[in-house]
Design an enzyme around this catalytic site. Structure first.
Site, PDB file in Angstrom:
ATOM      1  N   LYS A 634     -12.673  32.947 -68.488  1.00 36.21           N
ATOM      2  CA  LYS A 634     -13.273  31.448 -67.917  1.00 36.21           C
ATOM      3  C   LYS A 634     -12.428  30.233 -68.583  1.00 36.21           C
ATOM      4  O   LYS A 634     -12.015  29.788 -67.960  1.00 36.21           O
ATOM      5  CB  LYS A 634     -14.699  31.626 -67.977  1.00 36.21           C
ATOM      6  CG  LYS A 634     -15.415  30.443 -67.322  1.00 36.21           C
ATOM      7  CD  LYS A 634     -16.841  30.535 -67.211  1.00 36.21           C
ATOM      8  CE  LYS A 634     -17.490  29.686 -66.382  1.00 36.21           C
ATOM      9  NZ  LYS A 634     -19.024  29.462 -66.401  1.00 36.21           N
ATOM     10  N   GLU A 706       0.398  26.628 -73.240  1.00 36.66           N
ATOM     11  CA  GLU A 706       1.620  26.095 -72.798  1.00 36.66           C
ATOM     12  C   GLU A 706       2.061  26.751 -71.513  1.00 36.66           C
ATOM     13  O   GLU A 706       2.815  26.311 -70.854  1.00 36.66           O
ATOM     14  CB  GLU A 706       2.668  26.204 -74.076  1.00 36.66           C
ATOM     15  CG  GLU A 706       2.839  24.694 -74.870  1.00 36.66           C
ATOM     16  CD  GLU A 706       1.689  24.563 -75.643  1.00 36.66           C
ATOM     17  OE1 GLU A 706       1.691  23.510 -76.272  1.00 36.66           O
ATOM     18  OE2 GLU A 706       0.928  25.798 -76.122  1.00 36.66           O
TER      19      GLU A 706
END
Length: 739
Positions: A634, A706
């Site tokens: 999640k 990232e």
């Protein structure tokens, strides 16, 4: 049966505090007799202060002091001590150190008053006369003065392989282009803020907006010559940072200076405009020369980057490592040179170097695929690599091909027509583009402490940060699963410099580093429980070894005889009512050195470009991610969605405009610095490809902060080309480029 918390979606354990407003951010703390500081910034980009008149401000009742270079107290300013954990090579900027102006909006004074409103008004009354010097902020005009730094902040550019120049000259298919983007700014929602509270014993309590409280602690200790144990920094919640909070910013230094001198708690909060006065993703230009055979095999890559830096530090990023990481090519030559300008030092910004380098490389790859007459996905598969050629090592795991397969299938890539401008809907040109990217999966040394109370409540702690990524939650999940406790009986504490040592929260290494420490400290705590049981003559565990014991559902048992389990509360009762404690420092295993570890992404994008107006809308995105074990799907999905949104901003909207006449960024607010809003974001599919990695760290997790952004902008740029036939090599892509 043991409850598995990792690998399952879980709500944020700090979610209730955030939505009810009880989660406190740096500027929201209070202290008796708190006063407020407002920063005065320079109006010029280079020169010196001839005079600074603070008399009108000081004449106001309630103004306590105006600190400038003329009246600042003495403090320690030694480079070798003053550099913080994220400093690039050079000499860090020192607020109020002298009359010299090094960049526009440099902090030159701090007005401190009883109220914020009074301090803000008084700041307007500070009169400054300057002696201007010619400044240089034009990147393109100075690129001919680029230089190779003596020392790199990040990885030095990899050594050449083969003979890229000769191979390029001999290649039948050739591409040589320049790819560029202007500066971009972080713009987190929470402003940078610090509260410094001076104590009578000379110690300091500090609340700071930072991605590493121990970095701020070290910085203040060294800059002011205060013993580290007398500086305690708190940052329990961070309202976004994206790299802007890796280095302590100047409001921290000024707040501490004022608090020490006035013997009063001082709060300094920067304005949105001032948030543009320190750090940014640097303006960068990249020359890529690429050669390939007619059948689409890469024969040569030359990747030469030029990035801006300040006059006092050599900032650089891993812009040019990506050809060796992402593709097989025997002849590669790369370089990264710096262009020194009269600006503040650039700063790590989400996927520093990766966002920039991948954007250029992945557009160039798309261009070469078209030269070879190959589908862009087919071209990438033809040049696929299982080796990191920069390091000469195999990858610890790599499921990029599965990212390709699942992403392409979900997107419907097989239905793509190759020719540009071949897909259309009314006045809208339809374009489909794709790109892939990587991000290094690092584990850094981190420590953690675990305390198990007599009541069976577990608290694990580390001085790491949660910048909104879900650190509180995933660490709680890891601890609960390892100890076999209900998740509601486990808590995780962070954001306090007195807690066990942690690396900065950045680089996508927090779960890998801190998570590994959390797992190991819980395992050590299990050993302590076994010792207590054995010391008190518990027959079941008399001759048991730690590896023979398991924990589940709040109970302890022999792995081979789970029916004979003992409640943890029963074992804890044997410890004379005292809590059990353990502390570890987790380091990367030596085995990791034999491999290269990266997460990977494949992004597929659909755009619609208005044939008459040139407006671009991203209408569909699929992002397939191979990131090792996903601890919390999640919060992980939120990380990838956030990176995707930012990738859209990079591709189409975000750029900071430098007025070279003034030497100042002129769109330094949210009115003129364009960011994506809800209406800009399309339906987005996030796919987590199953990837098992037993090398990267004890958890098998690679980090996701990232990897979600790196391949988004080039996928969109490639889709724009497919839609229009116009190849745009400069970001952001604006409608004037397409009309």
């Amino acid at each position: 049966m043991k409850e598995n918390y990792t690998g399952k979606p879980a709500n944020r354990v700090d979610g209730h505090a955030k939505v009810t407003g009880t989660a406190k951010y740096a500027a929201e703390f209070d202290a008796p007799n708190l006063v407020h500081g407002v920063v005065v910034n320079s109006a010029i980009a280079k020169g010196r202060i001839k005079s600074i008149d603070t008399s009108e401000a000081l004449a106001l009742e309630g103004v306590l002091e105006v600190f400038t270079h003329e009246n600042r107290p003495g403090y320690t300013w030694l480079d070798k001590h003053y550099q913080d954990e994220d400093s690039p090579p050079g000499s860090p900027f020192r607020p109020l150190n002298s009359d010299k102006i090094l960049f526009s909006m440099q902090p030159i004074a701090l007005v401190v008053a009883e109220t914020f409103e009074l301090a803000r008004y008084a700041a307007l009354l500070v009169k400054v006369e300057y002696e201007r010097e010619p400044h240089s902020t034009d990147f393109e005009a100075n690129i001919s003065n680029a230089y190779k730094p003596k020392k790199y902040k990040s990885t030095p550019p990899p050594d050449p392989r083969g003979d890229a120049e000769q191979a390029f000259a001999a290649a039948e298919l050739q591409l040589e282009e320049v790819y560029s983007h202007t500066a971009q700014h972080h713009n987190p929602i929470e402003m940078h803020a610090s509260i410094a509270i001076w104590q009578e014993d000379g110690s300091l309590i500090i609340y700071d907006k930072i991605q590493g409280v121990q970095n701020s602690q070290e910085y203040i200790s060294n800059a002011f010559g205060v013993p580290k144990e007398k500086v305690q920094v708190y940052s329990p919640f961070v309202g976004g940072a994206f790299g802007s909070g890796l280095r302590p910013q100047y409001q921290l230094f000024l707040a501490v200076l004022a608090a020490r001198e006035l013997k009063r708690p001082v709060k300094v909060v920067l304005t949105r405009q001032q948030m543009f006065s320190f750090g940014h993703r640097p303006t960068t230009a990249q020359r890529i020369a690429m050669g390939a055979s007619p059948d689409g095999k890469l024969q040569a890559i030359q990747h030469n980057a030029f990035g801006e830096t300040s006059t006092f530090e050599d900032y650089n990023e891993d812009v040019v490592i990506w050809p060796g990481v992402l593709y097989h090519c025997d002849n590669v030559q790369v370089s990264h040179q710096l262009v020194s300008l009269d600006v503040y030092t650039p700063l790590d910004m989400r996927a520093p170097g990766g966002t920039t380098g991948t954007f250029a490389l992945e557009i160039a790859i798309d261009e070469m695929a078209y030269k070879a007459g190959l589908d862009p996905l087919e071209f990438r598969l033809k040049n696929y690599t299982d080796t990191d050629y920069n390091e000469g090592k195999p990858f610890s795991s790599k499921e990029l091909k599965e990212c390709y397969r699942q992403g392409a299938e979900r997107f419907g890539w097989a239905n793509r027509k190759m020719a540009p401008r071949s897909m259309k809907k009314g006045h809208q040109l339809i374009g489909w583009g794709m790109a892939h990217g990587g991000w290094e999966a690092k584990q850094k040394e981190a420590a953690a402490k675990a305390v198990l109370s007599p009541e069976g409540k577990l608290e694990v702690s580390c001085a790491t940060a949660d910048i909104g990524t879900g650190t509180y939650t995933v660490m709680t999940q890891i601890a609960a699963e390892t100890m076999g406790l209900p998740i509601e009986d486990v808590s995780f504490k962070l954001g306090d410099s007195s807690l066990p040592k942690s690396p900065l929260e950045g680089g996508s290494w927090t779960v890998s580093s801190v998570g590994s420490a959390v797992k190991q400290v819980c395992e050590k705590l299990q050993e302590e429980l076994l010792k207590v049981a054995q010391k008190n003559g518990h027959e079941i565990f008399k001759d048991a070894k730690p590896e023979e014991i398991s924990f589940a559902n709040g109970r302890m048992f022999l792995s081979e005889a789970p029916a004979q389990s003992v409640p943890l509360l029963e074992v804890l009762a044997l410890n004379e009512g005292k809590p059990l404690e353990a502390e570890v420092s987790a380091k990367p295993a030596k085995e990791q050195q034999k491999y290269s570890s990266y997460s990977h992404s494949a992004t597929f994008a659909e755009v619609q470009v208005d044939e008459d107006l040139g407006t671009v809308k991203v209408t569909r995105l699929v992002s397939a991610i191979a990131g090792g074990k996903i601890i919390n799907p999640k919060t992980a999905r939120s990380q990838i969605l956030g990176g995707t949104v930012w990738g859209i901003g990079c591709a189409l909207e975000e750029h900071t405009v430098m007025d070279n006449h003034l030497g100042r960024f002129i769109n330094h607010d949210l009115d003129k610095y364009h960011l994506p809003v809800n209406a800009d974001i399309p339906e987005t599919d996030v796919i987590f490809v199953e990837e098992k990695d037993e090398i990267v760290n004890p958890l098998g997790a690679k980090g996701l902060g990232e990897i979600g952004i790196v391949s988004v902008a080039p996928a969109i740029a490639n889709a724009v080309f497919h839609a229009t036939g116009k190849r745009i090599r400069r970001l952001p892509i604006t409608l004037d480029m397409l009309m």
